[in-house]
Design a protein around this motif. Structure first.
Motif, PDB file in Angstrom:
ATOM      1  N   LYS A  23       0.838  -1.207   0.000  1.00  0.00           N
ATOM      2  CA  LYS A  23       0.000   0.000   0.000  1.00  0.00           C
ATOM      3  C   LYS A  23       0.868   1.250   0.000  1.00  0.00           C
ATOM      4  CE  LYS A  23      -3.712   0.581   2.761  1.00  0.00           C
ATOM      5  NZ  LYS A  23      -4.485   0.395   4.030  1.00  0.00           N
ATOM      6  N   PHE A  24       1.916   1.208   0.787  1.00  0.00           N
ATOM      7  CA  PHE A  24       2.818   2.347   0.861  1.00  0.00           C
ATOM      8  C   PHE A  24       3.473   2.606  -0.497  1.00  0.00           C
ATOM      9  CE2 PHE A  24       6.967   4.241   1.619  1.00  0.00           C
ATOM     10  CZ  PHE A  24       6.598   5.362   2.347  1.00  0.00           C
ATOM     11  N   SER A  25       3.992   1.551  -1.101  1.00  0.00           N
ATOM     12  CA  SER A  25       4.692   1.706  -2.386  1.00  0.00           C
ATOM     13  C   SER A  25       3.751   2.150  -3.493  1.00  0.00           C
ATOM     14  CB  SER A  25       5.326   0.382  -2.825  1.00  0.00           C
ATOM     15  OG  SER A  25       6.510   0.163  -2.147  1.00  0.00           O
ATOM     16  N   VAL A  26       2.581   1.536  -3.524  1.00  0.00           N
ATOM     17  CA  VAL A  26       1.694   1.756  -4.655  1.00  0.00           C
ATOM     18  C   VAL A  26       1.017   3.118  -4.564  1.00  0.00           C
ATOM     19  CG1 VAL A  26      -0.549   0.854  -3.903  1.00  0.00           C
ATOM     20  CG2 VAL A  26       0.272   0.360  -6.211  1.00  0.00           C
ATOM     21  N   VAL A  83       8.077  10.325  -5.835  1.00  0.00           N
ATOM     22  CA  VAL A  83       9.170   9.725  -5.064  1.00  0.00           C
ATOM     23  C   VAL A  83      10.518  10.179  -5.620  1.00  0.00           C
ATOM     24  CG1 VAL A  83      10.293   7.537  -4.453  1.00  0.00           C
ATOM     25  CG2 VAL A  83       7.798   7.715  -4.431  1.00  0.00           C
ATOM     26  N   GLN A  84      10.627  10.134  -6.951  1.00  0.00           N
ATOM     27  CA  GLN A  84      11.910  10.503  -7.556  1.00  0.00           C
ATOM     28  C   GLN A  84      12.186  11.995  -7.419  1.00  0.00           C
ATOM     29  OE1 GLN A  84      11.663   8.632 -11.458  1.00  0.00           O
ATOM     30  NE2 GLN A  84      12.800   6.863 -10.697  1.00  0.00           N
ATOM     31  N   GLN A  85      11.105  12.806  -7.481  1.00  0.00           N
ATOM     32  CA  GLN A  85      11.299  14.246  -7.331  1.00  0.00           C
ATOM     33  C   GLN A  85      11.748  14.577  -5.903  1.00  0.00           C
ATOM     34  OE1 GLN A  85       7.907  16.474  -8.706  1.00  0.00           O
ATOM     35  NE2 GLN A  85       9.096  18.389  -8.785  1.00  0.00           N
ATOM     36  N   ILE A  86      11.130  13.928  -4.926  1.00  0.00           N
ATOM     37  CA  ILE A  86      11.553  14.148  -3.537  1.00  0.00           C
ATOM     38  C   ILE A  86      13.014  13.758  -3.369  1.00  0.00           C
ATOM     39  CG2 ILE A  86      11.268  13.311  -1.162  1.00  0.00           C
ATOM     40  CD1 ILE A  86       8.265  13.252  -1.614  1.00  0.00           C
ATOM     41  N   SER A  87      13.379  12.641  -3.976  1.00  0.00           N
ATOM     42  CA  SER A  87      14.755  12.182  -3.853  1.00  0.00           C
ATOM     43  C   SER A  87      15.726  13.185  -4.489  1.00  0.00           C
ATOM     44  CB  SER A  87      14.858  10.793  -4.482  1.00  0.00           C
ATOM     45  OG  SER A  87      16.123  10.582  -5.004  1.00  0.00           O
ATOM     46  N   ARG A  88      15.329  13.729  -5.640  1.00  0.00           N
ATOM     47  CA  ARG A  88      16.191  14.680  -6.341  1.00  0.00           C
ATOM     48  C   ARG A  88      16.304  15.996  -5.569  1.00  0.00           C
ATOM     49  NH1 ARG A  88      14.214  13.231 -11.130  1.00  0.00           N
ATOM     50  NH2 ARG A  88      12.547  14.721 -10.867  1.00  0.00           N
ATOM     51  N   ILE A  89      15.152  16.535  -5.145  1.00  0.00           N
ATOM     52  CA  ILE A  89      15.161  17.826  -4.445  1.00  0.00           C
ATOM     53  C   ILE A  89      15.839  17.682  -3.075  1.00  0.00           C
ATOM     54  CG2 ILE A  89      13.724  19.719  -3.564  1.00  0.00           C
ATOM     55  CD1 ILE A  89      13.787  19.557  -6.582  1.00  0.00           C
ATOM     56  N   ASN A 122       6.774  17.156   0.283  1.00  0.00           N
ATOM     57  CA  ASN A 122       6.474  16.299   1.431  1.00  0.00           C
ATOM     58  C   ASN A 122       5.020  16.437   1.868  1.00  0.00           C
ATOM     59  OD1 ASN A 122       8.729  14.694   3.025  1.00  0.00           O
ATOM     60  ND2 ASN A 122       9.704  16.354   1.923  1.00  0.00           N
ATOM     61  N   LYS A 123       4.474  17.625   1.683  1.00  0.00           N
ATOM     62  CA  LYS A 123       3.052  17.799   2.004  1.00  0.00           C
ATOM     63  C   LYS A 123       2.182  16.972   1.060  1.00  0.00           C
ATOM     64  CE  LYS A 123       3.104  22.305   4.320  1.00  0.00           C
ATOM     65  NZ  LYS A 123       2.874  23.764   4.190  1.00  0.00           N
ATOM     66  N   GLN A 124       2.577  16.957  -0.224  1.00  0.00           N
ATOM     67  CA  GLN A 124       1.843  16.106  -1.174  1.00  0.00           C
ATOM     68  C   GLN A 124       1.908  14.646  -0.743  1.00  0.00           C
ATOM     69  OE1 GLN A 124       2.767  16.526  -5.418  1.00  0.00           O
ATOM     70  NE2 GLN A 124       3.477  18.615  -5.034  1.00  0.00           N
ATOM     71  N   GLU A 125       3.115  14.222  -0.392  1.00  0.00           N
ATOM     72  CA  GLU A 125       3.292  12.837   0.043  1.00  0.00           C
ATOM     73  C   GLU A 125       2.434  12.553   1.276  1.00  0.00           C
ATOM     74  OE1 GLU A 125       7.159  11.940   1.628  1.00  0.00           O
ATOM     75  OE2 GLU A 125       6.832   9.775   1.550  1.00  0.00           O
ATOM     76  N   ALA A 126       2.496  13.478   2.245  1.00  0.00           N
ATOM     77  CA  ALA A 126       1.771  13.286   3.501  1.00  0.00           C
ATOM     78  C   ALA A 126       0.266  13.210   3.256  1.00  0.00           C
ATOM     79  CB  ALA A 126       2.100  14.426   4.462  1.00  0.00           C
TER      80      ALA A 126
END
Lengths: 492, 492
Positions: free
Chosen positions: A88-91, A98-104, A135-139
């Protein structure tokens, strides 16, 4: 149970995949030549995409649905629950996000290094703003998927089944307890003479001392290593647990404190149930539980009077290091000295929770959209003033001191203090059940201690939530009372 | 060129994948705690299956067909040729056979260790028989796919575009040249006094010496490392090249010879063209070419009188190691001493090719079904007697001395001596073009040498066959004449 077996195979591969990443991460911090950073990042991105594709697949979703209809043993049901959580977390998170967070994050962390050096928040504020918005989007997404508030969803990334309002209550109570106490303790300690350690110890000997004690405590060097890195950590892979430390010749026992902390993490990893090694339910629970294991060893054990007796004797008899400053009494005083520090990582176990509470309160307000990024320095300094009654003079000693936010880690900080409270609660029970523990420790016998931890905590892996384990072992869910008793006992 | 670009992406990922395996292999030999062996094997098997699935896929086959119709630059055409070679190789071997060879090799290597220790061939003969039969299957398939004899197909695994009958002729000629020569040289050297090195050098200092010289020769420590392992090797990954050595305090310069050999390999890897880093055509050519680079540095350079002058001065001035035995003249004599040895890895550059020729002739006969496995010890000893006029007393000093066959490596041995011949041919040209080379070396200046190698060899990666590179650089395909001249010059 065809579908469940297929899932086990897929998650087994995902675990091997992440074990490989674990070794590459360790290598990056300890061995890798400096110009390999860029391609190492590519290697890790390649592995993390592989892992994501494996776990987030439509196939896994279907298999989980089918497996739920299969007749499974109780432990397999727990495993399936953890598989579903990971899936569930991954999907739920778009791979682009995910990649944008990693890059930024990578960009922000780079700017943060300069910002901290120059103590200039403006250098990093734009990118931090961008990172916080991501991170807000992710949250938001995780909150919807896991049916909780956005900030709680972030904490759950690091410690599953956390409850935000419970944590808020516990931290408020803790703050009310600690704020007046700290001045009392500092006042009390003023009258106690403490000698600084007068002998330098070279790196080679520091390492020998550390290895000797790690070995006594039960660290298995056939399944692990001790190395050097700028930032100490516990990493590696399943059954190959590698901890690191840094050495300071002028402050020759500071390395040992760090080593004992990481050894606590390592014992947890090394004692996980072998038969579930590459399954989700066989992994360590979360960061609060992990931190409870490292802090229990570092604080409750290594800073105890009994341990200092063992250490003082060991230094004298085996390493020919002695003198008044290495007396057990002085070592104990050095290890329990309380002072108000600007810097979290330099603070003692009494003031430490206040540093965490400050960050926790700010994170809550950031993710409630109550603070703008540009206001972080001012709000930080105000909060610090309230907690410690001291003014912060520069942001490098304030909101720029820790890498976490600038690396995209929000919701991580509270797990440190949840770990400290959990450690105190376990330690209370442990001391009841092992009344001769101090005697053991003085004589360098740690097997009763580590067996207790193995049976009561480590072997439970991810079969239960941290709180459920606390209830099983101590008959109580998390309660700050044990931490307060422990602090009162040691410091008043 | 849509299809070609897709291929580039796939092969780029395959290269990252194999770079990761490179780091894990290095870690296994240098850092890994001993109980992690089993799971490391799983990690490597996981990566090698990933790589196989990527390159052997139907998709890659189709893309290659389409890419051949696309309009490509010349270098891209070379890259496509290498892609096809790798694809054909991967796809031709059933994954079952590959995995069985890998499994039986591991078993055979284990039994070989015991067999060598006890000098008892029977311990390993059954499994070796099984392994040889599997290798015969592999050789048959590869021979059909690549349209050559089975044994030639095996050699081509390690050095593409090799020609078996040409190698046979070259080796026969070499044998006729060396056999009478060796006794002459040994006789000549009898009258020359050589002092054994009288000073022990501790491991730390040996490493400092090695690092100093590696650095002078052009090894880039920002893209590589030097570590310790039981068997020296050059490994790691693209742009992160890691060599290893072992230290012998009693024989304090033996480690340096090994380090220089591996440094030769490393310079090749480090100087490959950056812009083709993760493409098949950007990889090093084959083992004969690789060995030519390591041997050129180890033999032509490190054992030269000029280098010994540099070394003797360096030891005296920088490392305070001196005395008669460390005079350049004595170091030179030590490095060029010829003797008949049972053991290949202990032999000098003059007798070395005979050890290879013995193995090459046996391999040819094994893959022509002319020798049964049980007869290997007897045939080995007969052949050795013919070449060296000495009787072998035990198989641990005969057919059990090398791991190669027992690890499933057939067709590898000839590349060692092809490398030695290639090195001599390059060195001849190099010395013509750099007449002041010895002067440079005496003064510790190696940049003209390494630039020459970079431009003439390293940068050519896999764009051409080894023989084509020889023709470009020396105007001649491989010719043993240069090696003979070199040996005559140095030893007669």
């Amino acid at each position: 149970m065809n579908s469940y077996l297929k899932l086990k195979k897929i998650f087994n591969e995902a675990s091997i995949n992440s074990d490989i990443a674990g070794i590459l991460h360790w290598d990056m911090s300890t061995m890798m030549p400096e110009f390999s950073r860029k391609q190492r990042a590519e290697q890790l991105a390649y592995l993390s995409k592989l892992s994501h594709d494996k776990i987030a697949s439509r196939e896994v979703a279907d298999l989980i649905l089918n497996a739920k209809k299969e007749k499974l043993e109780k432990k397999d049901i727990s495993n399936l629950r953890e598989m579903e959580r990971e899936h569930k977390f991954s999907v739920s998170l778009p791979i682009d996000l995910v990649q944008q967070i990693s890059r930024i994050s990578a960009k922000c962390e780079g700017e943060w290094q300069e910002a901290r050096e120059k103590s200039d928040f403006k250098i990093v504020s734009n990118t931090l703003n961008e990172l916080i918005n991501l991170n807000k989007q992710e949250a938001k997404i995780l909150g919807e998927v896991f049916n909780c508030s956005p900030y709680e969803a972030l904490i759950n990334k690091f410690e599953p089944s956390s409850n935000l309002s419970f944590i808020s209550d516990v931290f408020e109570d803790l703050q009310n307890y600690l704020t007046p106490l700290i001045d009392i303790i500092i006042d009390k300690q003023k009258s106690e003479a403490v000698l600084p350690l007068h002998t330098k110890i070279d790196e080679f000997t520091q390492k020998k001392i550390a290895e000797h004690i790690m070995n006594s405590v039960g660290f298995d060097f056939k399944r692990g290593r001790l190395d050097k890195s700028i930032h100490p950590f516990c990493g590696g892979s399943t059954n190959d647990v590698r901890i690191t430390t840094r050495y300071n010749i002028e402050n020759p026992l500071s390395s040992l404190d760090g080593v004992m902390h990481e050894t606590g993490h390592a014992l947890y990893e090394l004692n996980l149930p072998e038969e579930w090694a590459h399954q989700p339910v066989g992994k360590s629970r979360g960061m609060a539980m992990h931190e409870s294991q490292s802090l229990l060893i570092e604080m409750q054990i290594t800073r105890s009077l009994a341990f200092k007796k063992y250490l003082s004797d060991l230094l004298k008899n085996k390493f020919k290091i002695s003198g008044e400053s290495f007396s057990f009494d002085n070592l104990y005083k050095l290890g329990t000295r309380v002072k108000k520090s600007y810097i979290r990582v330099e603070s003692d176990e009494v003031t430490y929770p206040l540093h965490i509470i400050l960050r926790f309160n700010l994170e809550k307000r950031i993710f409630n959209n109550e603070i703008k990024v540009d206001d972080i320095p001012v709000v930080w300094n105000d909060e610090y003033k309230k907690l410690f009654n001291i003014n912060i003079k520069k942001d490098s000693e304030g909101c720029l001191q820790d890498v976490h936010w600038y690396a995209g880690l929000f919701g991580y900080f509270p797990t440190y203090s949840l770990g400290a409270l959990t450690a105190a609660q376990f330690a209370n029970k442990l001391r009841n059940e092992l009344p001769l523990l101090d005697n053991d420790i003085e004589n360098g016998h740690f097997s009763n201690l580590t067996n207790w931890l193995k049976i009561n905590v480590h072997k439970k892996a991810s079969f239960y939530s941290t709180n459920a384990v606390l209830e099983q072992v101590t008959n109580s869910s998390l309660n700050a009372k044990y931490f307060k008793d422990y602090i009162n006992n040691r410091y008043l």
